[in-house]
Design a protein around this motif. Structure first.
Motif, PDB file in Angstrom:
ATOM      1  N   HIS A 146       0.860  -1.175   0.000  1.00 37.21           N
ATOM      2  CA  HIS A 146       0.000   0.000   0.000  1.00 37.21           C
ATOM      3  C   HIS A 146       0.900   1.229   0.000  1.00 37.21           C
ATOM      4  O   HIS A 146       1.856   1.307   0.773  1.00 37.21           O
ATOM      5  N   ARG A 147       0.595   2.174  -0.879  1.00 43.04           N
ATOM      6  CA  ARG A 147       1.362   3.417  -0.969  1.00 43.04           C
ATOM      7  C   ARG A 147       0.443   4.581  -0.619  1.00 43.04           C
ATOM      8  O   ARG A 147      -0.653   4.699  -1.162  1.00 43.04           O
ATOM      9  N   TYR A 148       0.908   5.438   0.272  1.00 42.78           N
ATOM     10  CA  TYR A 148       0.101   6.547   0.751  1.00 42.78           C
ATOM     11  C   TYR A 148       0.803   7.867   0.460  1.00 42.78           C
ATOM     12  O   TYR A 148       1.995   8.019   0.749  1.00 42.78           O
ATOM     13  N   LEU A 149       0.063   8.816  -0.093  1.00 43.01           N
ATOM     14  CA  LEU A 149       0.549  10.188  -0.210  1.00 43.01           C
ATOM     15  C   LEU A 149       0.134  10.914   1.060  1.00 43.01           C
ATOM     16  O   LEU A 149      -1.045  10.969   1.396  1.00 43.01           O
ATOM     17  N   LEU A 150       1.091  11.451   1.779  1.00 35.99           N
ATOM     18  CA  LEU A 150       0.814  12.098   3.057  1.00 35.99           C
ATOM     19  C   LEU A 150       0.334  13.532   2.846  1.00 35.99           C
ATOM     20  O   LEU A 150       0.593  14.139   1.806  1.00 35.99           O
ATOM     21  N   PRO A 151      -0.368  14.108   3.827  1.00 39.05           N
ATOM     22  CA  PRO A 151      -0.894  15.475   3.680  1.00 39.05           C
ATOM     23  C   PRO A 151       0.221  16.485   3.413  1.00 39.05           C
ATOM     24  O   PRO A 151       1.340  16.356   3.912  1.00 39.05           O
ATOM     25  N   TRP A 152      -0.146  17.507   2.668  1.00 41.09           N
ATOM     26  CA  TRP A 152       0.796  18.579   2.309  1.00 41.09           C
ATOM     27  C   TRP A 152       0.044  19.906   2.386  1.00 41.09           C
ATOM     28  O   TRP A 152      -0.114  20.604   1.395  1.00 41.09           O
ATOM     29  N   PRO A 153      -0.448  20.279   3.574  1.00 43.60           N
ATOM     30  CA  PRO A 153      -1.269  21.490   3.675  1.00 43.60           C
ATOM     31  C   PRO A 153      -0.454  22.741   3.356  1.00 43.60           C
ATOM     32  O   PRO A 153       0.730  22.825   3.708  1.00 43.60           O
ATOM     33  N   PRO A 154      -1.058  23.714   2.696  1.00 43.73           N
ATOM     34  CA  PRO A 154      -0.341  24.964   2.402  1.00 43.73           C
ATOM     35  C   PRO A 154       0.131  25.634   3.685  1.00 43.73           C
ATOM     36  O   PRO A 154      -0.624  25.751   4.647  1.00 43.73           O
ATOM     37  N   ASP A 155       1.384  26.051   3.691  1.00 46.47           N
ATOM     38  CA  ASP A 155       1.960  26.724   4.844  1.00 46.47           C
ATOM     39  C   ASP A 155       2.647  27.992   4.357  1.00 46.47           C
ATOM     40  O   ASP A 155       3.728  27.933   3.764  1.00 46.47           O
ATOM     41  N   PRO A 156       2.022  29.177   4.561  1.00 44.82           N
ATOM     42  CA  PRO A 156       2.597  30.421   4.043  1.00 44.82           C
ATOM     43  C   PRO A 156       3.960  30.746   4.643  1.00 44.82           C
ATOM     44  O   PRO A 156       4.712  31.533   4.076  1.00 44.82           O
ATOM     45  N   HIS A 157       4.288  30.140   5.769  1.00 44.58           N
ATOM     46  CA  HIS A 157       5.569  30.404   6.407  1.00 44.58           C
ATOM     47  C   HIS A 157       6.677  29.483   5.879  1.00 44.58           C
ATOM     48  O   HIS A 157       7.832  29.644   6.271  1.00 44.58           O
ATOM     49  N   SER A 158       6.312  28.540   5.026  1.00 43.58           N
ATOM     50  CA  SER A 158       7.299  27.596   4.517  1.00 43.58           C
ATOM     51  C   SER A 158       6.955  27.212   3.086  1.00 43.58           C
ATOM     52  O   SER A 158       6.361  26.171   2.826  1.00 43.58           O
ATOM     53  N   PRO A 159       7.320  28.064   2.128  1.00 44.72           N
ATOM     54  CA  PRO A 159       6.971  27.764   0.729  1.00 44.72           C
ATOM     55  C   PRO A 159       7.753  26.597   0.146  1.00 44.72           C
ATOM     56  O   PRO A 159       7.327  25.998  -0.842  1.00 44.72           O
ATOM     57  N   ALA A 160       8.915  26.277   0.719  1.00 48.97           N
ATOM     58  CA  ALA A 160       9.682  25.136   0.218  1.00 48.97           C
ATOM     59  C   ALA A 160       9.017  23.835   0.650  1.00 48.97           C
ATOM     60  O   ALA A 160       8.151  23.811   1.523  1.00 48.97           O
ATOM     61  N   GLY A 161       9.463  22.755   0.063  1.00 48.71           N
ATOM     62  CA  GLY A 161       8.933  21.447   0.440  1.00 48.71           C
ATOM     63  C   GLY A 161       8.668  20.594  -0.782  1.00 48.71           C
ATOM     64  O   GLY A 161       8.825  21.030  -1.928  1.00 48.71           O
ATOM     65  N   MET A 162       8.258  19.362  -0.532  1.00 45.72           N
ATOM     66  CA  MET A 162       7.964  18.423  -1.612  1.00 45.72           C
ATOM     67  C   MET A 162       6.926  17.429  -1.126  1.00 45.72           C
ATOM     68  O   MET A 162       6.719  17.295   0.087  1.00 45.72           O
ATOM     69  N   PRO A 163       6.252  16.724  -2.032  1.00 40.63           N
ATOM     70  CA  PRO A 163       5.304  15.693  -1.594  1.00 40.63           C
ATOM     71  C   PRO A 163       6.018  14.613  -0.780  1.00 40.63           C
ATOM     72  O   PRO A 163       7.169  14.272  -1.058  1.00 40.63           O
ATOM     73  N   ARG A 164       5.332  14.099   0.204  1.00 41.33           N
ATOM     74  CA  ARG A 164       5.882  13.050   1.071  1.00 41.33           C
ATOM     75  C   ARG A 164       4.952  11.838   1.063  1.00 41.33           C
ATOM     76  O   ARG A 164       3.731  11.977   0.946  1.00 41.33           O
ATOM     77  N   GLY A 165       5.548  10.654   1.199  1.00 39.44           N
ATOM     78  CA  GLY A 165       4.746   9.449   1.131  1.00 39.44           C
ATOM     79  C   GLY A 165       5.155   8.405   2.145  1.00 39.44           C
ATOM     80  O   GLY A 165       6.136   8.561   2.884  1.00 39.44           O
ATOM     81  N   LEU A 166       4.385   7.335   2.160  1.00 36.06           N
ATOM     82  CA  LEU A 166       4.585   6.232   3.097  1.00 36.06           C
ATOM     83  C   LEU A 166       4.384   4.923   2.337  1.00 36.06           C
ATOM     84  O   LEU A 166       3.363   4.729   1.677  1.00 36.06           O
TER      85      LEU A 166
END
Length: 281
Positions: A99-119
């Motif tokens: 099973h592959r899960y895409l984890l939440p990625w809520p918008p965070d105006p204080h942290s524009p950097a980042g990438m999708p995360r999974g499990l």
């Protein structure tokens, strides 16, 4: 059963050169039954050292006797070529569900950097019985996103425990529904990008009403009176500013009595993280 978890930093050592063969050599010496890797790259020439090779393919090929499960959570196309970055699980034991899960990625105006995360979740036929092995790499820059991911992992764990309690395999169903038994018993590992005793750490191991199998920090269980072994910040890497623990094994309460050892392999400088090892009887 031996499980190794390692953020391999796309094979980039402290000299800025990529040596996937060094990662492979360390893993072979550790002789794991299950390998859980984070920061595996493919077609990312712009990463330090030039990670243009398909490391998912290289690593899977180096461990031909293992069944691979790929999860490139970040997949960005350039000139119709996918640039991939994410997690890889390799198992010497039979895998009967993934099973592959895409984890939440809520918008965070204080942290524009980042990438999708999974499990990744693999249901494995281990010598002591079926067990779920899960590996992840949580958000680094945004505490808001990281906490959302921790809470979702806790929800998924509750869901798995409840399904194990309620449902049994039904061989009369059509083949896509014949998943077989999926246990609540689980091993969670990876680079969680939090240090001990932070809110995210406390949230993950906090007991929840209705969860049959709480999660236990395997290292802390085995070494309750020893200073925490750092999993990053060794060997002169630029990051982090000081040595600390970012990588963990969490096991369900029913597996705690079978934990023989949980340790950090601090010798190698093949990555900016150290491999961590869990031995289960």
């Amino acid at each position: 059963m031996r499980v190794v978890s390692w953020n391999i930093h796309w094979g980039c050592g402290k000299d800025g050169r990529i040596r996937i063969h060094a990662i492979i050599d360390v893993l072979r010496k550790l002789n794991p039954d299950i390998i859980c890797l984070q920061e595996v790259a493919a077609n990312h020439a712009e990463l330090e050292g030039n990670a243009n090779a398909n490391q998912f393919r290289q690593l899977a090929g180096a461990f031909g006797g293992y069944q691979p499960v790929l999860e490139p959570t970040s997949e960005i196309y350039q000139n119709n070529m996918p640039r991939q970055f994410g997690n890889l699980l390799l198992s010497k034991f039979r895998i009967n569900q993934v099973h592959r899960y895409l984890l939440p990625w809520p918008p965070d105006p204080h942290s524009p950097a980042g990438m999708p995360r999974g499990l990744i979740e693999a249901v494995i036929e281990a010598p002591g019985g079926k067990v779920r092995v899960l590996t992840t790499h949580l958000e680094y820059y945004s505490p808001v996103q990281r906490m959302a991911q921790v809470r979702h992992i806790k929800y998924l764990h509750w869901e798995a425990c409840e399904r194990a309690r309620i449902f049994q395999p039904d061989p009369t169903l059509e083949s896509p529904y014949q998943l077989g038994f999926r246990p609540g018993s689980a091993i969670y590992c990876g680079d969680f990008n939090f240090v001990p005793d932070t809110p995210e750490y406390k949230e993950l191991i906090a007991p929840d009403e209705g969860v049959a199998l709480p999660l236990v920090d395997a290292w802390r269980f085995k070494h309750p009176h020893v200073a925490r072994a750092p999993t990053a910040g060794l060997h002169g890497f630029k990051w982090p500013e000081r040595a600390d623990c970012f990588d963990y094994f969490f096991v369900t309460e029913d597996l705690v009595g079978r934990v023989a050892e949980c340790e950090v392999q601090s010798e190698t400088a093949a990555s900016d993280h150290q491999p961590i090892v869990l031995d289960i009887n």
